[in-house]
Design a protein around this motif. Structure first.
Motif, mmCIF file in Angstrom:
data_model
loop_
_atom_site.group_PDB
_atom_site.id
_atom_site.type_symbol
_atom_site.label_atom_id
_atom_site.label_comp_id
_atom_site.label_asym_id
_atom_site.label_seq_id
_atom_site.Cartn_x
_atom_site.Cartn_y
_atom_site.Cartn_z
ATOM 1 N N GLY A 3 0.943 -1.018 0.497
ATOM 2 C CA GLY A 3 0.304 -0.171 -0.079
ATOM 3 C C GLY A 3 0.723 0.965 0.180
ATOM 4 N N LEU A 4 2.309 1.059 -0.466
ATOM 5 C CA LEU A 4 3.057 2.828 -0.717
ATOM 6 C C LEU A 4 3.119 3.248 -1.577
ATOM 7 C CD1 LEU A 4 5.710 0.674 1.208
ATOM 8 C CD2 LEU A 4 4.059 2.263 2.199
ATOM 9 N N GLU A 5 2.259 2.741 -2.656
ATOM 10 C CA GLU A 5 2.665 3.116 -4.140
ATOM 11 C C GLU A 5 2.769 4.783 -4.459
ATOM 12 O OE1 GLU A 5 0.246 1.060 -7.588
ATOM 13 O OE2 GLU A 5 -1.246 0.586 -5.497
ATOM 14 N N PRO A 6 3.474 5.123 -4.791
ATOM 15 C CA PRO A 6 3.343 6.974 -5.387
ATOM 16 C C PRO A 6 2.066 7.053 -5.991
ATOM 17 C CG PRO A 6 5.510 5.632 -6.306
ATOM 18 C CD PRO A 6 4.141 4.683 -6.061
ATOM 19 N N LEU A 7 1.961 8.112 -5.511
ATOM 20 C CA LEU A 7 0.425 9.434 -5.519
ATOM 21 C C LEU A 7 0.635 9.332 -7.414
ATOM 22 C CD1 LEU A 7 0.235 11.758 -3.233
ATOM 23 C CD2 LEU A 7 -0.578 9.879 -3.391
ATOM 24 N N ASP A 8 1.497 9.596 -7.714
ATOM 25 C CA ASP A 8 1.382 9.874 -9.112
ATOM 26 C C ASP A 8 1.861 9.475 -10.388
ATOM 27 O OD1 ASP A 8 0.351 12.500 -8.478
ATOM 28 O OD2 ASP A 8 2.222 13.642 -8.641
ATOM 29 N N GLY A 9 2.744 8.031 -9.721
ATOM 30 C CA GLY A 9 3.071 7.250 -10.530
ATOM 31 C C GLY A 9 4.049 6.943 -10.729
ATOM 32 N N VAL A 10 4.531 5.584 -11.481
ATOM 33 C CA VAL A 10 5.841 5.305 -10.996
ATOM 34 C C VAL A 10 6.287 5.435 -13.151
ATOM 35 C CG1 VAL A 10 7.239 3.413 -11.237
ATOM 36 C CG2 VAL A 10 5.534 3.608 -9.860
ATOM 37 N N VAL A 11 7.482 5.848 -12.880
ATOM 38 C CA VAL A 11 8.747 5.974 -14.112
ATOM 39 C C VAL A 11 9.598 4.925 -14.199
ATOM 40 C CG1 VAL A 11 9.800 7.180 -15.845
ATOM 41 C CG2 VAL A 11 7.816 8.744 -14.312
ATOM 42 N N VAL A 12 9.430 3.869 -15.026
ATOM 43 C CA VAL A 12 10.643 3.142 -15.125
ATOM 44 C C VAL A 12 11.478 3.087 -16.900
ATOM 45 C CG1 VAL A 12 10.991 0.406 -15.349
ATOM 46 C CG2 VAL A 12 9.129 1.839 -13.894
ATOM 47 N N ILE A 13 12.893 3.070 -16.023
ATOM 48 C CA ILE A 13 13.456 3.259 -17.091
ATOM 49 C C ILE A 13 14.497 2.046 -17.266
ATOM 50 C CG2 ILE A 13 16.516 4.176 -17.398
ATOM 51 C CD1 ILE A 13 15.434 6.352 -15.284
ATOM 52 N N SER A 14 14.553 1.072 -18.366
ATOM 53 C CA SER A 14 14.948 -0.030 -18.758
ATOM 54 C C SER A 14 16.330 0.440 -20.223
ATOM 55 C CB SER A 14 14.357 -0.894 -18.897
ATOM 56 O OG SER A 14 14.795 -2.076 -19.542
ATOM 57 N N ALA A 15 16.983 -0.838 -20.167
ATOM 58 C CA ALA A 15 17.582 -1.024 -21.347
ATOM 59 C C ALA A 15 17.200 -1.763 -22.734
ATOM 60 C CB ALA A 15 18.755 -1.052 -21.095
ATOM 61 N N SER A 16 16.031 -3.113 -22.283
ATOM 62 C CA SER A 16 15.448 -3.557 -22.115
ATOM 63 C C SER A 16 14.359 -3.086 -23.013
ATOM 64 C CB SER A 16 15.006 -4.644 -21.728
ATOM 65 O OG SER A 16 14.667 -6.071 -22.909
ATOM 66 N N VAL A 17 12.991 -3.284 -24.228
ATOM 67 C CA VAL A 17 12.569 -2.637 -24.867
ATOM 68 C C VAL A 17 11.776 -3.657 -24.969
ATOM 69 C CG1 VAL A 17 12.741 -0.409 -24.837
ATOM 70 C CG2 VAL A 17 13.163 -1.731 -26.802
ATOM 71 N N GLU A 43 5.032 5.087 -16.295
ATOM 72 C CA GLU A 43 5.029 5.791 -17.623
ATOM 73 C C GLU A 43 6.579 4.485 -18.084
ATOM 74 O OE1 GLU A 43 5.667 8.934 -19.754
ATOM 75 O OE2 GLU A 43 3.824 9.551 -19.086
ATOM 76 N N PHE A 44 7.390 4.486 -19.206
ATOM 77 C CA PHE A 44 8.035 3.935 -19.409
ATOM 78 C C PHE A 44 8.878 4.182 -20.354
ATOM 79 C CE2 PHE A 44 11.079 -0.148 -21.564
ATOM 80 C CZ PHE A 44 10.793 -0.625 -20.585
ATOM 81 N N VAL A 45 10.652 4.282 -20.265
ATOM 82 C CA VAL A 45 11.414 5.262 -20.679
ATOM 83 C C VAL A 45 12.547 4.000 -20.841
ATOM 84 C CG1 VAL A 45 13.116 7.024 -20.361
ATOM 85 C CG2 VAL A 45 10.151 7.256 -19.403
ATOM 86 N N ALA A 46 12.668 4.880 -22.419
ATOM 87 C CA ALA A 46 13.887 3.332 -22.939
ATOM 88 C C ALA A 46 15.089 4.195 -22.934
ATOM 89 C CB ALA A 46 13.424 2.779 -24.805
ATOM 90 N N LYS A 47 16.201 3.123 -22.224
ATOM 91 C CA LYS A 47 17.467 3.938 -22.929
ATOM 92 C C LYS A 47 18.189 3.487 -23.862
ATOM 93 C CE LYS A 47 19.212 2.437 -18.272
ATOM 94 N NZ LYS A 47 19.719 2.172 -17.032
ATOM 95 N N PRO A 48 19.269 4.393 -24.719
ATOM 96 C CA PRO A 48 19.306 5.714 -24.498
ATOM 97 C C PRO A 48 18.356 6.859 -24.427
ATOM 98 C CG PRO A 48 20.519 5.597 -26.146
ATOM 99 C CD PRO A 48 19.974 3.917 -25.407
ATOM 100 N N PHE A 49 18.406 8.184 -23.594
ATOM 101 C CA PHE A 49 17.127 8.954 -23.470
ATOM 102 C C PHE A 49 17.709 9.859 -23.315
ATOM 103 C CE2 PHE A 49 17.499 7.220 -19.111
ATOM 104 C CZ PHE A 49 17.158 8.067 -18.862
ATOM 105 N N ASP A 50 17.023 11.023 -23.335
ATOM 106 C CA ASP A 50 17.475 12.693 -23.107
ATOM 107 C C ASP A 50 17.395 12.355 -22.003
ATOM 108 O OD1 ASP A 50 17.609 15.573 -22.684
ATOM 109 O OD2 ASP A 50 17.706 15.686 -24.457
#
Length: 126
Positions: free
Chosen positions: A72-86, A101-108
């Motif tokens: 029950g500790l989920e962040p209020l606005d959500g979760v952004v995950v960064i990964s090299a694997s897409v 949100e899912f952010v693929a590496k490499p990223f700006d």
């Protein structure tokens, strides 16, 4: 000001991301492990969690998201995950875990900071 928790085990990347995210107008705490992240989530309200998938331990950023949800500790606005694997199965696993949100590496890094500002509704520094 929104509270953002960054979970990144690579110190150099954590410094770089931390600099960019602080510039997006949020209060940032940085930790390197799932256990440390769960501790932060348990003791203070967190608006957004930003985590790398690979954390250099057996547990991953997705494990963190699942543990936080179960406790029950989920962040209020959500979760952004960064990964090299897409690969499709990685994206599906992230979605199943409740990732916003899912952010693929490499990223700006500036683009990531803008996305964090948009998700949290924080004013972005010029």
């Amino acid at each position: 000001m929104k509270n953002v928790l960054l979970v990144e085990d690579d110190g150099d990347i954590a410094v770089l991301l931390g600099f960019a995210l602080r510039g997006s107008g949020v209060r940032l705490e940085v930790v390197a492990t799932v256990d440390a992240a769960l501790d932060v989530l348990a003791r203070r309200e967190t608006d957004l969690l930003v985590t790398d998938v690979r954390l250099g331990t057996r547990e991953t950023g997705l494990d963190l998201v699942l543990h936080a949800r179960a406790l029950g500790l989920e962040p209020l606005d959500g979760v952004v995950v960064i990964s090299a694997s897409v690969m499709a199965e990685d994206l599906a696993a992230a979605q199943d875990a409740g990732v916003t949100e899912f952010v693929a590496k490499p990223f700006d890094v500036r683009a990531l900071a803008r996305r964090v500002a948009a998700v949290t509704g924080s004013p972005q520094a010029a």
